[in-house]
Scaffold this motif. Sequence first.
Motif, PDB file in Angstrom:
ATOM      1  N   LEU A  57       0.823  -1.205   0.000  1.00 58.36           N
ATOM      2  CA  LEU A  57       0.000   0.000   0.000  1.00 58.36           C
ATOM      3  C   LEU A  57       0.859   1.258   0.000  1.00 58.36           C
ATOM      4  CD1 LEU A  57      -2.582  -1.205   2.661  1.00 58.36           C
ATOM      5  CD2 LEU A  57      -2.770  -1.325   0.189  1.00 58.36           C
ATOM      6  N   LEU A  58       2.120   1.138  -0.355  1.00 55.92           N
ATOM      7  CA  LEU A  58       3.009   2.281  -0.348  1.00 55.92           C
ATOM      8  C   LEU A  58       2.645   3.198  -1.506  1.00 55.92           C
ATOM      9  CD1 LEU A  58       6.382   0.460   0.338  1.00 55.92           C
ATOM     10  CD2 LEU A  58       4.657   1.234   1.958  1.00 55.92           C
ATOM     11  N   SER A  59       2.438   4.438  -1.199  1.00 58.63           N
ATOM     12  CA  SER A  59       1.982   5.390  -2.201  1.00 58.63           C
ATOM     13  C   SER A  59       2.904   6.593  -2.241  1.00 58.63           C
ATOM     14  CB  SER A  59       0.561   5.837  -1.842  1.00 58.63           C
ATOM     15  OG  SER A  59       0.179   6.931  -2.634  1.00 58.63           O
ATOM     16  N   THR A  60       2.973   7.238  -3.386  1.00 54.74           N
ATOM     17  CA  THR A  60       3.741   8.475  -3.504  1.00 54.74           C
ATOM     18  C   THR A  60       2.807   9.684  -3.512  1.00 54.74           C
ATOM     19  OG1 THR A  60       3.734   8.224  -5.899  1.00 54.74           O
ATOM     20  CG2 THR A  60       5.671   7.413  -4.718  1.00 54.74           C
ATOM     21  N   ASP A  61       1.523   9.464  -3.282  1.00 49.96           N
ATOM     22  CA  ASP A  61       0.564  10.561  -3.249  1.00 49.96           C
ATOM     23  C   ASP A  61       0.610  11.271  -1.897  1.00 49.96           C
ATOM     24  OD1 ASP A  61      -0.235   9.825  -5.750  1.00 49.96           O
ATOM     25  OD2 ASP A  61      -1.978   8.685  -5.064  1.00 49.96           O
ATOM     26  N   PHE A  62       0.445  12.564  -1.899  1.00 50.03           N
ATOM     27  CA  PHE A  62       0.286  13.373  -0.692  1.00 50.03           C
ATOM     28  C   PHE A  62       1.406  13.156   0.325  1.00 50.03           C
ATOM     29  CE2 PHE A  62      -4.003  12.269  -2.266  1.00 50.03           C
ATOM     30  CZ  PHE A  62      -4.311  13.506  -2.792  1.00 50.03           C
ATOM     31  N   ILE A  63       2.628  13.318  -0.105  1.00 49.83           N
ATOM     32  CA  ILE A  63       3.785  13.196   0.771  1.00 49.83           C
ATOM     33  C   ILE A  63       4.153  14.587   1.272  1.00 49.83           C
ATOM     34  CG2 ILE A  63       6.230  12.557   0.894  1.00 49.83           C
ATOM     35  CD1 ILE A  63       4.537  10.132   0.522  1.00 49.83           C
ATOM     36  N   ASP A  64       4.222  14.744   2.589  1.00 51.69           N
ATOM     37  CA  ASP A  64       4.719  15.991   3.160  1.00 51.69           C
ATOM     38  C   ASP A  64       6.241  15.948   3.095  1.00 51.69           C
ATOM     39  OD1 ASP A  64       2.236  17.058   3.820  1.00 51.69           O
ATOM     40  OD2 ASP A  64       2.186  15.992   5.734  1.00 51.69           O
ATOM     41  N   LEU A  65       6.851  16.880   2.380  1.00 49.28           N
ATOM     42  CA  LEU A  65       8.304  16.884   2.257  1.00 49.28           C
ATOM     43  C   LEU A  65       8.937  17.310   3.577  1.00 49.28           C
ATOM     44  CD1 LEU A  65       8.809  18.360  -1.320  1.00 49.28           C
ATOM     45  CD2 LEU A  65       8.929  15.985  -0.586  1.00 49.28           C
ATOM     46  N   MET A  66       9.895  16.505   4.016  1.00 48.26           N
ATOM     47  CA  MET A  66      10.618  16.785   5.253  1.00 48.26           C
ATOM     48  C   MET A  66      11.670  17.854   4.973  1.00 48.26           C
ATOM     49  SD  MET A  66       9.696  14.311   7.546  1.00 48.26           S
ATOM     50  CE  MET A  66      11.068  14.384   8.653  1.00 48.26           C
ATOM     51  N   PRO A  67      11.886  18.767   5.896  1.00 51.22           N
ATOM     52  CA  PRO A  67      13.027  19.682   5.722  1.00 51.22           C
ATOM     53  C   PRO A  67      14.310  18.856   5.648  1.00 51.22           C
ATOM     54  CG  PRO A  67      11.546  20.497   7.412  1.00 51.22           C
ATOM     55  CD  PRO A  67      11.072  19.113   7.051  1.00 51.22           C
ATOM     56  N   PRO A  68      15.235  19.217   4.746  1.00 51.61           N
ATOM     57  CA  PRO A  68      16.401  18.363   4.492  1.00 51.61           C
ATOM     58  C   PRO A  68      17.306  18.133   5.693  1.00 51.61           C
ATOM     59  CG  PRO A  68      16.495  20.376   3.175  1.00 51.61           C
ATOM     60  CD  PRO A  68      15.194  20.386   3.894  1.00 51.61           C
ATOM     61  N   PHE A  69      17.265  19.004   6.690  1.00 49.66           N
ATOM     62  CA  PHE A  69      18.168  18.848   7.832  1.00 49.66           C
ATOM     63  C   PHE A  69      17.446  18.343   9.074  1.00 49.66           C
ATOM     64  CE2 PHE A  69      20.104  21.890   4.952  1.00 49.66           C
ATOM     65  CZ  PHE A  69      21.318  21.276   4.736  1.00 49.66           C
ATOM     66  N   ASP A  70      16.194  17.938   8.935  1.00 55.10           N
ATOM     67  CA  ASP A  70      15.455  17.355  10.068  1.00 55.10           C
ATOM     68  C   ASP A  70      15.650  15.842  10.084  1.00 55.10           C
ATOM     69  OD1 ASP A  70      14.541  19.859  10.598  1.00 55.10           O
ATOM     70  OD2 ASP A  70      12.412  19.408  10.326  1.00 55.10           O
ATOM     71  N   SER A 146      11.493  11.651   2.509  1.00 51.00           N
ATOM     72  CA  SER A 146      10.131  11.974   2.932  1.00 51.00           C
ATOM     73  C   SER A 146       9.188  10.817   2.663  1.00 51.00           C
ATOM     74  CB  SER A 146       9.647  13.236   2.206  1.00 51.00           C
ATOM     75  OG  SER A 146      10.514  14.324   2.461  1.00 51.00           O
ATOM     76  N   CYS A 147       9.347  10.173   1.516  1.00 49.89           N
ATOM     77  CA  CYS A 147       8.523   8.997   1.203  1.00 49.89           C
ATOM     78  C   CYS A 147       8.811   7.864   2.177  1.00 49.89           C
ATOM     79  CB  CYS A 147       8.773   8.534  -0.229  1.00 49.89           C
ATOM     80  SG  CYS A 147       8.064   9.621  -1.481  1.00 49.89           S
ATOM     81  N   LEU A 148      10.080   7.642   2.480  1.00 56.92           N
ATOM     82  CA  LEU A 148      10.445   6.580   3.428  1.00 56.92           C
ATOM     83  C   LEU A 148       9.783   6.796   4.777  1.00 56.92           C
ATOM     84  CD1 LEU A 148      14.220   5.939   2.707  1.00 56.92           C
ATOM     85  CD2 LEU A 148      12.350   4.307   2.483  1.00 56.92           C
ATOM     86  N   ALA A 149       9.737   8.047   5.228  1.00 58.77           N
ATOM     87  CA  ALA A 149       9.109   8.347   6.528  1.00 58.77           C
ATOM     88  C   ALA A 149       7.647   7.918   6.523  1.00 58.77           C
ATOM     89  CB  ALA A 149       9.233   9.837   6.837  1.00 58.77           C
ATOM     90  N   LYS A 150       6.970   8.114   5.413  1.00 61.63           N
ATOM     91  CA  LYS A 150       5.561   7.710   5.317  1.00 61.63           C
ATOM     92  C   LYS A 150       5.434   6.205   5.119  1.00 61.63           C
ATOM     93  CE  LYS A 150       1.329   8.451   2.702  1.00 61.63           C
ATOM     94  NZ  LYS A 150       0.697   9.126   1.584  1.00 61.63           N
ATOM     95  N   TRP A 151       6.241   5.659   4.212  1.00 59.01           N
ATOM     96  CA  TRP A 151       6.143   4.239   3.883  1.00 59.01           C
ATOM     97  C   TRP A 151       6.438   3.345   5.080  1.00 59.01           C
ATOM     98  CZ3 TRP A 151       9.512   4.623  -1.145  1.00 59.01           C
ATOM     99  CH2 TRP A 151       8.770   5.259  -2.151  1.00 59.01           C
ATOM    100  N   LEU A 152       7.509   3.665   5.805  1.00 59.73           N
ATOM    101  CA  LEU A 152       7.897   2.810   6.938  1.00 59.73           C
ATOM    102  C   LEU A 152       6.804   2.775   7.999  1.00 59.73           C
ATOM    103  CD1 LEU A 152      11.673   3.734   7.216  1.00 59.73           C
ATOM    104  CD2 LEU A 152      10.726   1.520   6.556  1.00 59.73           C
TER     105      LEU A 152
END
Length: 197
Positions: A57-70, A146-152
């Motif tokens: 069910l991993l999706s690339t829709d509606f991903i909140d982009l993480m700030p690069p240094f967070d 950012s996708c990994l944060a959602k997918w995991l």
Amino acid sequence: MSQPNRNDEDFQALMGDVRPLTKRAHRADPGRRRGAPSEAQLARRESAAAETPGRDLLSTDFIDLMPPFDPLYFHRDGIQTGVMDRLRHGGYPVQASLHLLRRPLEECRRLLAPFIREAYAHDLRSVMIIHGRGREIDSPANVLRSCLAKWLQSLDEVQAFASASQADGGLGATWVMLRKSERAKANNRERQQKRRG
């Protein structure tokens, strides 16, 4: 006799040359019939049917982009703070790793779930995902982070994850702690019972 209604006249004017369908042809013509599916369509259908339904069910829709240094950080309820600190500081051995550097996002999406499930099936507890980190918020590496944060978070096997320490790859790598499988839990109970005598 009543006078014709103005609406009726407007309706008749709009309908103009429209004629009712004959009894023989009581349905509208849908156009030409579709032929048999092409080989490519059949191959896509077969491929879709071969995938386990509902598992990816991993999706690339509606991903909140993480700030690069967070840093990335997530844990399910019940995980102790000490365990998370140890995970973040590389206190667990790398039992397997997945390298996603410079791979297309779609390929990363396809590789992640099978990797996590296979590690879980082999009773691994700590794995590392190496993904890189971009300097811009919309850089490919940061989009992947950012996708990994959602997918995991959407994978049941994942208990927690955190960005690695600087020595282990920093923000370009993520430690992932997997749940104990039922088999591993049973082995632990058996070992504890043997200790108690």
